[in-house]
Scaffold this motif. Structure first.
Motif, mmCIF file in Angstrom:
data_model
loop_
_atom_site.group_PDB
_atom_site.id
_atom_site.type_symbol
_atom_site.label_atom_id
_atom_site.label_comp_id
_atom_site.label_asym_id
_atom_site.label_seq_id
_atom_site.Cartn_x
_atom_site.Cartn_y
_atom_site.Cartn_z
ATOM 1 N N LYS A 1 12.616 2.450 6.591
ATOM 2 C CA LYS A 1 11.303 2.408 5.954
ATOM 3 C C LYS A 1 11.469 1.743 4.583
ATOM 4 O O LYS A 1 12.548 1.824 3.976
ATOM 5 N N THR B 1 6.877 8.239 -6.828
ATOM 6 C CA THR B 1 6.025 7.201 -6.262
ATOM 7 C C THR B 1 6.787 5.874 -6.206
ATOM 8 O O THR B 1 7.878 5.741 -6.784
ATOM 9 N N GLU C 1 6.165 4.590 2.940
ATOM 10 C CA GLU C 1 6.898 5.588 3.725
ATOM 11 C C GLU C 1 6.726 5.383 5.237
ATOM 12 O O GLU C 1 7.096 6.243 6.028
ATOM 13 N N ARG C 2 6.188 4.272 5.622
ATOM 14 C CA ARG C 2 5.847 4.015 7.022
ATOM 15 C C ARG C 2 6.983 3.312 7.761
ATOM 16 O O ARG C 2 7.683 2.489 7.200
ATOM 17 N N ALA D 1 0.846 -1.201 0.000
ATOM 18 C CA ALA D 1 0.000 0.000 0.000
ATOM 19 C C ALA D 1 0.880 1.248 0.000
ATOM 20 O O ALA D 1 1.910 1.282 0.680
ATOM 21 N N PRO D 2 0.481 2.270 -0.766
ATOM 22 C CA PRO D 2 1.286 3.500 -0.828
ATOM 23 C C PRO D 2 1.591 4.092 0.544
ATOM 24 O O PRO D 2 2.688 4.591 0.779
ATOM 25 N N GLU D 3 0.644 4.029 1.462
ATOM 26 C CA GLU D 3 0.887 4.596 2.791
ATOM 27 C C GLU D 3 1.922 3.786 3.583
ATOM 28 O O GLU D 3 2.572 4.314 4.480
ATOM 29 N N ASP D 4 2.092 2.511 3.235
ATOM 30 C CA ASP D 4 3.082 1.684 3.929
ATOM 31 C C ASP D 4 4.493 1.873 3.363
ATOM 32 O O ASP D 4 5.472 1.533 4.018
#
Length: 140
Positions: free
Chosen positions: A40, A75, A31-32, A26-29
């Motif tokens: 990260k 991205t 950079e998490r 997932a895109p949010e993961d």
């Protein structure tokens, strides 16, 4: 098979494993901070790209001191495309080289090192989703 051909095959294998680790992330993961003691996922990919730059310098005996500078931007998809391009440059950079300096640099910066980070990426994916198929990194 020559040493450089073996390294090229390993580059292909490890590139596919890295790609498999990021597939479906997932895109949010991206950079998490998934595992606080590890980089990260975005930073791992940037670091692997930096290592290609380091190899391209080290294979011919040059120093590399651009750590933290040669990262990727964009991205996940854009960074992955740039990473693939760099890996192709690495394959071209080792093609036909049988000298110890180039082979050791390739092993250090492109194969053994990437396998280490693949293990970290697998750990991160399993932390996010214990049902994720860790064997999906293998092409067979």
């Amino acid at each position: 098979m020559t040493g450089s051909e073996l390294i090229q095959a390993q580059i292909d294998m490890l590139t596919a494993q890295v790609e498999a680790c990021y597939a479906g992330l997932a895109p949010e993961d991206f950079e998490r901070d998934i595992v606080p003691q590890m980089m990260k996922p975005a930073r791992v990919l940037d670091h692997l790209a930096e290592c290609v730059h380091a190899f391209l310098a080290k294979k011919d005996g040059a120093d590399y001191d651009q750590w933290g500078v040669a990262g990727l931007t964009g991205t996940l998809e854009e960074r992955m495309a740039a990473y693939r391009e760099l890996r192709e440059k690495a394959k071209a950079g080792i093609a036909g080289r049988e000298d110890e300096q180039a082979l050791i640099a390739a092993s250090d910066f492109l194969t053994a090192h990437d396998a280490y980070h693949v293990g970290q990426l697998v750990t991160m994916r399993l932390t996010l989703d214990p049902e994720w198929n860790a064997y999906s990194i293998y092409g067979h």
